[in-house]
Scaffold this motif. Structure first.
Motif, PDB file in Angstrom:
ATOM      1  N   LYS A   1      13.093  -5.239  -7.939  1.00  0.00           N
ATOM      2  CA  LYS A   1      13.612  -4.050  -7.261  1.00  0.00           C
ATOM      3  C   LYS A   1      12.964  -3.869  -5.886  1.00  0.00           C
ATOM      4  O   LYS A   1      13.652  -3.616  -4.897  1.00  0.00           O
ATOM      5  CB  LYS A   1      13.352  -2.818  -8.132  1.00  0.00           C
ATOM      6  N   ASP A   2      11.642  -4.009  -5.825  1.00  0.00           N
ATOM      7  CA  ASP A   2      10.917  -3.811  -4.568  1.00  0.00           C
ATOM      8  C   ASP A   2      10.831  -5.077  -3.720  1.00  0.00           C
ATOM      9  O   ASP A   2      10.379  -5.022  -2.576  1.00  0.00           O
ATOM     10  CB  ASP A   2       9.502  -3.310  -4.850  1.00  0.00           C
ATOM     11  N   LYS A   3      11.220  -6.218  -4.321  1.00  0.00           N
ATOM     12  CA  LYS A   3      11.119  -7.522  -3.662  1.00  0.00           C
ATOM     13  C   LYS A   3       9.687  -7.820  -3.216  1.00  0.00           C
ATOM     14  O   LYS A   3       9.450  -8.350  -2.135  1.00  0.00           O
ATOM     15  CB  LYS A   3      12.075  -7.613  -2.470  1.00  0.00           C
ATOM     16  N   LYS A   4       8.729  -7.439  -4.094  1.00  0.00           N
ATOM     17  CA  LYS A   4       7.322  -7.617  -3.752  1.00  0.00           C
ATOM     18  C   LYS A   4       6.532  -8.132  -4.944  1.00  0.00           C
ATOM     19  O   LYS A   4       6.873  -7.872  -6.099  1.00  0.00           O
ATOM     20  CB  LYS A   4       6.692  -6.297  -3.306  1.00  0.00           C
ATOM     21  N   GLY A   5       5.463  -8.824  -4.603  1.00  0.00           N
ATOM     22  CA  GLY A   5       4.486  -9.223  -5.595  1.00  0.00           C
ATOM     23  C   GLY A   5       3.139  -8.677  -5.183  1.00  0.00           C
ATOM     24  O   GLY A   5       2.754  -8.754  -4.010  1.00  0.00           O
ATOM     25  N   VAL A   6       2.421  -8.066  -6.127  1.00  0.00           N
ATOM     26  CA  VAL A   6       1.077  -7.556  -5.880  1.00  0.00           C
ATOM     27  C   VAL A   6       0.129  -8.412  -6.710  1.00  0.00           C
ATOM     28  O   VAL A   6       0.220  -8.447  -7.943  1.00  0.00           O
ATOM     29  CB  VAL A   6       0.947  -6.060  -6.266  1.00  0.00           C
ATOM     30  N   ILE A   7      -0.769  -9.111  -6.019  1.00  0.00           N
ATOM     31  CA  ILE A   7      -1.631 -10.074  -6.683  1.00  0.00           C
ATOM     32  C   ILE A   7      -3.090  -9.743  -6.382  1.00  0.00           C
ATOM     33  O   ILE A   7      -3.464  -9.552  -5.223  1.00  0.00           O
ATOM     34  CB  ILE A   7      -1.317 -11.509  -6.205  1.00  0.00           C
TER      35      ILE A   7
END
Length: 118
Positions: free
Chosen positions: A75-81
């Motif tokens: 949905k956000d087109k993001k990855g938090v790593i």
């Protein structure tokens, strides 16, 4: 005769003390300093859904040595790593994402934002 018994008791006491002192201490807890970690937000294009693409990318990242946690949102087109920069680089993480295979989808990284360092 009493001296012999006394000597035997003293020897037994010394042996007992040595045995107690030499016991295994493997169940003691060691305090380990936390390693420095970095949080990076990657903008990912090319995902078609959460269950296939985003979850597969997150799974691949979480299996990578040095990655503490990875959450990817279609949905956000993001990855938090969250990762240890001494064990894995941002370039390694980007490569892990772009090399993830789900059908014929091609994933690209649009931006990289380093959020914080601990």
């Amino acid at each position: 005769m009493k001296i012999n018994y006394l000597l035997i008791i003293i020897i037994m006491l010394c042996l007992n003390t040595n045995i107690l002192v030499a016991q295994d201490t493997s169940n003691t807890v060691a305090i380990i300093e936390p390693a420095l970690s970095t949080v990076v937000i990657l903008e990912i294009d090319g995902m078609a859904c959460q269950e296939g693409c985003a979850d597969k990318i997150a799974s691949n990242l979480n299996e990578t040595e040095g990655v503490i946690s990875a959450k990817v949102s279609f949905k956000d087109k993001k990855g938090v790593i969250v990762f240890h920069p001494n064990l894995v680089s941002i370039e390694d993480l980007k490569s892990k994402i772009t090399n993830t295979k789900v059908k014929d989808y091609v994933y690209t990284i649009n931006s990289v934002t380093i959020k914080e360092k601990n």
